[in-house]
Design a protein around this motif. Structure first.
Motif, PDB file in Angstrom:
ATOM      1  N   HIS A 145      14.202  -2.940  11.472  1.00 36.08           N
ATOM      2  CA  HIS A 145      13.616  -4.175  10.947  1.00 36.08           C
ATOM      3  C   HIS A 145      14.398  -4.633   9.722  1.00 36.08           C
ATOM      4  N   VAL A 146      14.763  -5.875   9.713  1.00 34.16           N
ATOM      5  CA  VAL A 146      15.432  -6.478   8.568  1.00 34.16           C
ATOM      6  C   VAL A 146      14.447  -7.481   7.976  1.00 34.16           C
ATOM      7  N   THR A 147      14.126  -7.305   6.705  1.00 33.19           N
ATOM      8  CA  THR A 147      13.142  -8.178   6.075  1.00 33.19           C
ATOM      9  C   THR A 147      13.737  -8.870   4.862  1.00 33.19           C
ATOM     10  N   ARG A 148      13.222 -10.036   4.588  1.00 33.90           N
ATOM     11  CA  ARG A 148      13.634 -10.772   3.397  1.00 33.90           C
ATOM     12  C   ARG A 148      12.897 -10.212   2.187  1.00 33.90           C
ATOM     13  N   PRO A 149      13.474 -10.347   1.001  1.00 36.68           N
ATOM     14  CA  PRO A 149      12.757  -9.905  -0.201  1.00 36.68           C
ATOM     15  C   PRO A 149      11.519 -10.773  -0.424  1.00 36.68           C
ATOM     16  N   TYR A 150      10.475 -10.171  -0.999  1.00 37.19           N
ATOM     17  CA  TYR A 150       9.260 -10.923  -1.316  1.00 37.19           C
ATOM     18  C   TYR A 150       9.504 -11.816  -2.522  1.00 37.19           C
ATOM     19  N   SER A 151       8.888 -12.985  -2.508  1.00 32.76           N
ATOM     20  CA  SER A 151       8.961 -13.873  -3.668  1.00 32.76           C
ATOM     21  C   SER A 151       8.100 -13.290  -4.784  1.00 32.76           C
ATOM     22  N   GLU A 152       8.374 -13.701  -5.995  1.00 34.08           N
ATOM     23  CA  GLU A 152       7.575 -13.236  -7.137  1.00 34.08           C
ATOM     24  C   GLU A 152       6.117 -13.644  -6.967  1.00 34.08           C
ATOM     25  N   GLU A 153       5.889 -14.826  -6.411  1.00 33.38           N
ATOM     26  CA  GLU A 153       4.516 -15.293  -6.176  1.00 33.38           C
ATOM     27  C   GLU A 153       3.791 -14.365  -5.198  1.00 33.38           C
ATOM     28  N   ARG A 154       4.450 -14.003  -4.115  1.00 36.22           N
ATOM     29  CA  ARG A 154       3.829 -13.105  -3.131  1.00 36.22           C
ATOM     30  C   ARG A 154       3.565 -11.740  -3.750  1.00 36.22           C
ATOM     31  N   ARG A 155       4.514 -11.209  -4.526  1.00 38.06           N
ATOM     32  CA  ARG A 155       4.330  -9.916  -5.183  1.00 38.06           C
ATOM     33  C   ARG A 155       3.136  -9.965  -6.135  1.00 38.06           C
ATOM     34  N   ARG A 156       3.019 -11.060  -6.873  1.00 36.08           N
ATOM     35  CA  ARG A 156       1.909 -11.204  -7.824  1.00 36.08           C
ATOM     36  C   ARG A 156       0.577 -11.221  -7.082  1.00 36.08           C
ATOM     37  N   LYS A 157       0.500 -11.991  -5.996  1.00 32.25           N
ATOM     38  CA  LYS A 157      -0.740 -12.079  -5.213  1.00 32.25           C
ATOM     39  C   LYS A 157      -1.105 -10.723  -4.606  1.00 32.25           C
ATOM     40  N   GLN A 158      -0.119 -10.009  -4.095  1.00 40.85           N
ATOM     41  CA  GLN A 158      -0.391  -8.700  -3.522  1.00 40.85           C
ATOM     42  C   GLN A 158      -0.862  -7.721  -4.594  1.00 40.85           C
ATOM     43  N   SER A 159      -0.269  -7.802  -5.764  1.00 41.65           N
ATOM     44  CA  SER A 159      -0.684  -6.946  -6.869  1.00 41.65           C
ATOM     45  C   SER A 159      -2.129  -7.226  -7.264  1.00 41.65           C
ATOM     46  N   GLU A 160      -2.485  -8.488  -7.359  1.00 44.16           N
ATOM     47  CA  GLU A 160      -3.861  -8.863  -7.697  1.00 44.16           C
ATOM     48  C   GLU A 160      -4.836  -8.370  -6.630  1.00 44.16           C
ATOM     49  N   TRP A 161      -4.475  -8.541  -5.361  1.00 43.71           N
ATOM     50  CA  TRP A 161      -5.336  -8.088  -4.271  1.00 43.71           C
ATOM     51  C   TRP A 161      -5.540  -6.573  -4.353  1.00 43.71           C
ATOM     52  N   ALA A 162      -4.450  -5.831  -4.598  1.00 45.59           N
ATOM     53  CA  ALA A 162      -4.536  -4.374  -4.676  1.00 45.59           C
ATOM     54  C   ALA A 162      -5.440  -3.941  -5.828  1.00 45.59           C
ATOM     55  N   LYS A 163      -5.323  -4.611  -6.964  1.00 45.11           N
ATOM     56  CA  LYS A 163      -6.169  -4.267  -8.109  1.00 45.11           C
ATOM     57  C   LYS A 163      -7.638  -4.538  -7.799  1.00 45.11           C
ATOM     58  N   GLU A 164      -7.919  -5.634  -7.126  1.00 45.39           N
ATOM     59  CA  GLU A 164      -9.300  -5.989  -6.765  1.00 45.39           C
ATOM     60  C   GLU A 164      -9.901  -5.006  -5.766  1.00 45.39           C
ATOM     61  N   HIS A 165      -9.061  -4.430  -4.910  1.00 43.53           N
ATOM     62  CA  HIS A 165      -9.546  -3.553  -3.854  1.00 43.53           C
ATOM     63  C   HIS A 165      -9.325  -2.070  -4.157  1.00 43.53           C
ATOM     64  N   GLY A 166      -8.953  -1.752  -5.376  1.00 44.56           N
ATOM     65  CA  GLY A 166      -8.835  -0.354  -5.783  1.00 44.56           C
ATOM     66  C   GLY A 166      -7.633   0.389  -5.244  1.00 44.56           C
ATOM     67  N   VAL A 167      -6.572  -0.326  -4.914  1.00 43.81           N
ATOM     68  CA  VAL A 167      -5.356   0.320  -4.448  1.00 43.81           C
ATOM     69  C   VAL A 167      -4.504   0.621  -5.678  1.00 43.81           C
ATOM     70  N   LYS A 168      -4.104   1.899  -5.811  1.00 49.61           N
ATOM     71  CA  LYS A 168      -3.354   2.287  -7.006  1.00 49.61           C
ATOM     72  C   LYS A 168      -1.956   2.761  -6.653  1.00 49.61           C
ATOM     73  N   GLY A 169      -0.979   2.370  -7.453  1.00 42.92           N
ATOM     74  CA  GLY A 169       0.377   2.899  -7.384  1.00 42.92           C
ATOM     75  C   GLY A 169       1.135   2.548  -6.121  1.00 42.92           C
ATOM     76  N   ASN A 170       2.364   3.053  -6.089  1.00 41.49           N
ATOM     77  CA  ASN A 170       3.258   2.862  -4.952  1.00 41.49           C
ATOM     78  C   ASN A 170       3.057   4.023  -4.007  1.00 41.49           C
ATOM     79  N   ARG A 171       2.578   3.785  -2.797  1.00 45.47           N
ATOM     80  CA  ARG A 171       2.297   4.862  -1.875  1.00 45.47           C
ATOM     81  C   ARG A 171       3.552   5.573  -1.386  1.00 45.47           C
ATOM     82  N   HIS A 172       4.714   4.969  -1.583  1.00 46.39           N
ATOM     83  CA  HIS A 172       5.979   5.580  -1.161  1.00 46.39           C
ATOM     84  C   HIS A 172       6.649   6.331  -2.297  1.00 46.39           C
ATOM     85  N   GLN A 173       6.065   6.282  -3.454  1.00 47.98           N
ATOM     86  CA  GLN A 173       6.679   6.901  -4.622  1.00 47.98           C
ATOM     87  C   GLN A 173       6.466   8.408  -4.571  1.00 47.98           C
ATOM     88  N   ASN A 174       7.522   9.183  -4.886  1.00 47.24           N
ATOM     89  CA  ASN A 174       7.428  10.642  -4.909  1.00 47.24           C
ATOM     90  C   ASN A 174       7.251  11.161  -6.302  1.00 47.24           C
TER      91      ASN A 174
END
Length: 98
Positions: free
Chosen positions: A69-98
């Motif tokens: 899969h080749v994907t385009r980078p996310y826009s800053e607006e999309r990243r901001r919205k996803q971050s807000e959604w994650a905070k509202e729904h209790g999602v913490k941190g980067n799940r891929h982070q070691n």
């Protein structure tokens, strides 16, 4: 046995547009686990061909089992919205982070 560094762990994929299966040679432990499980569960679709002294694994894989899969980078607006959604729904941190 010499342990490879992360930089030295390589994956080579030989693929062409015919119906032939693809060849994968890898030192990546995560990919080795996935391909080994595939070869054990579906030997008609994936075969472990060889293991060398540097932990290089050679597989023959049905091309229909692998996708890239080749994907385009996310826009800053999309990243901001996803971050807000994650905070509202209790999602913490980067799940891929070691």
């Amino acid at each position: 046995m010499y342990k490879l560094t992360k930089r030295e762990r390589e994956t080579e994929i030989w693929y062409n547009q015919t119906n032939d299966p693809m060849q994968i040679r890898t030192n990546d432990p995560k990919l080795i686990r996935k391909l080994t499980a595939l070869s054990e569960g579906f030997p008609e679709r994936c075969q472990l061909d060889d293991v060398d002294e540097n932990c290089g694994y050679d597989f023959t894989v049905d091309k229909k089992r692998i996708s890239i899969h080749v994907t385009r980078p996310y826009s800053e607006e999309r990243r901001r919205k996803q971050s807000e959604w994650a905070k509202e729904h209790g999602v913490k941190g980067n799940r891929h982070q070691n």
